[in-house]
Design an enzyme around this catalytic site. Structure first.
Site, mmCIF file in Angstrom:
data_model
loop_
_atom_site.group_PDB
_atom_site.id
_atom_site.type_symbol
_atom_site.label_atom_id
_atom_site.label_comp_id
_atom_site.label_asym_id
_atom_site.label_seq_id
_atom_site.Cartn_x
_atom_site.Cartn_y
_atom_site.Cartn_z
ATOM 1 N N PRO A 2 7.963 64.705 19.268
ATOM 2 C CA PRO A 2 8.068 63.681 20.333
ATOM 3 C C PRO A 2 6.990 62.848 20.415
ATOM 4 C CG PRO A 2 7.380 66.105 20.839
ATOM 5 C CD PRO A 2 7.294 66.130 19.495
ATOM 6 N N GLU A 3 7.590 61.470 20.507
ATOM 7 C CA GLU A 3 6.868 60.325 20.678
ATOM 8 C C GLU A 3 6.697 59.878 21.984
ATOM 9 O OE1 GLU A 3 5.545 58.783 18.089
ATOM 10 O OE2 GLU A 3 6.662 59.651 16.409
ATOM 11 N N HIS A 91 9.108 81.564 21.563
ATOM 12 C CA HIS A 91 8.291 80.273 21.400
ATOM 13 C C HIS A 91 7.681 79.793 22.778
ATOM 14 C CE1 HIS A 91 8.967 80.528 17.424
ATOM 15 N NE2 HIS A 91 10.310 80.459 17.642
ATOM 16 N N ARG A 110 6.075 75.555 16.629
ATOM 17 C CA ARG A 110 4.999 75.193 15.420
ATOM 18 C C ARG A 110 3.985 75.260 16.079
ATOM 19 N NH1 ARG A 110 7.016 70.485 11.662
ATOM 20 N NH2 ARG A 110 5.070 71.244 10.795
ATOM 21 N N ARG A 151 -10.001 42.239 10.237
ATOM 22 C CA ARG A 151 -9.446 43.400 9.674
ATOM 23 C C ARG A 151 -8.703 43.319 8.752
ATOM 24 N NH1 ARG A 151 -10.219 47.184 14.129
ATOM 25 N NH2 ARG A 151 -9.064 48.767 13.023
#
Ligand code: ZN
Length: 270
Positions: A2-3, A91, A110, A151
């Site tokens: 999931p983003e 789960h 997971r 950077r």
């Protein structure tokens, strides 16, 4: 995984069921998530009234007057709402039971997700050092330009760094750089403020479109099967190696940066 857009869509999906509800009971079936779930979570949440559900980066904050539960969906987690008494699957690790008779259920095959309690969630160690929200007003080209001075890291890795800005995952970084015509390997410190303005806008557009796509393909957060929903997105560069660039027809190139695939057009991204 999931983003940010999936987490934001989850927030929008569950909040109407949670806001204003008193928690009647918390059931933790398995405390062995990414970090052990402390008993202080159940103790503090039980009996409390949920004032709102917010998102910070990829964390869901279930807020009460005395503190917040901080939930991360990890690699494979999802949240959904069921009627109390609906049998839990193998789960389904956490249930937050509400006075309404509904239950917020956290499923995580997971078990890379996490659940914490904090009186001041934004100061919690997981959240305190995070960069700004990409869709917020304090994320801008000026901010990226200022933060990147000196950077030498590549711009792709720079915008994927959660200390710089949160929620720009690999696919979104690739797509935003394509949209902004910036080469993914260009050193972050060697990009002008004008180009960073374009990149900041592109990041907001790419993530905004994904959230919109989530809204239109919104899975049913109540009474659904709890399967994580991933959004169908129109991808302009990502996954299109060898296919023609939509701007200039040059074949899209793929490289690996920091063990993640990047797709770009070597003609129009400089
Ligand atoms: Zn091109």
């Amino acid at each position: 995984m999931p983003e940010l857009p999936e987490v934001e869509t989850s927030r929008r999906g569950i909040e109407p069921h949670l806001r204003g509800q008193t928690v009647s009971n918390v059931v933790v079936r398995n405390r062995a998530l990414r970090w052990p779930v402390a008993r202080s979570v159940d103790r503090n949440l039980s009996g409390a009234t949920i004032t709102s559900v917010e998102r910070r980066a990829k964390y869901l904050l279930i807020n009460t007057a005395s503190g917040s539960a901080i939930l991360h969906l990890g690699m494979s987690g999802s949240v959904y709402v069921v009627d109390k008494g609906t049998p839990a699957g193998i789960h389904d690790h956490v249930d937050i039971e509400l006075a309404s008779g509904r239950t917020l259920r956290f499923r995580d095959p997971r078990r890379f997700g996490s659940l914490h309690w904090s009186r001041k969630p934004l100061q919690h160690k997981l959240l305190a050092k995070l960069g700004p929200e990409p869709l917020g007003d304090d994320f801008s080209g000026q901010y990226l330009w200022q933060t990147s001075r000196g950077r030498r890291v590549s711009v792709k890795q720079f915008i994927m760094n959660a200390h710089v800005v949160v929620g720009v995952g690999n696919i979104y970084a690739s797509e935003a750089l394509f949209m902004a015509c910036i080469h993914p390997r260009r050193a972050a410190g060697r990009i002008s403020v004008e180009r960073y303005e374009r990149l900041a806008r592109s990041i907001k557009t790419v993530l905004g479109n994904a959230i919109k796509a989530g809204g239109t393909t919104l899975r049913d957060f109540y009474g659904g099967d709890g399967e994580a929903g991933y959004f169908q997105q129109q991808l302009e560069a990502y996954g299109r190696e060898g296919e023609p660039c939509r701007r200039c027809d040059t074949a899209i190139t793929s490289i690996v940066q920091g063990q993640r695939s990047t797709y770009y057009c070597k003609e129009c991204q400089t």
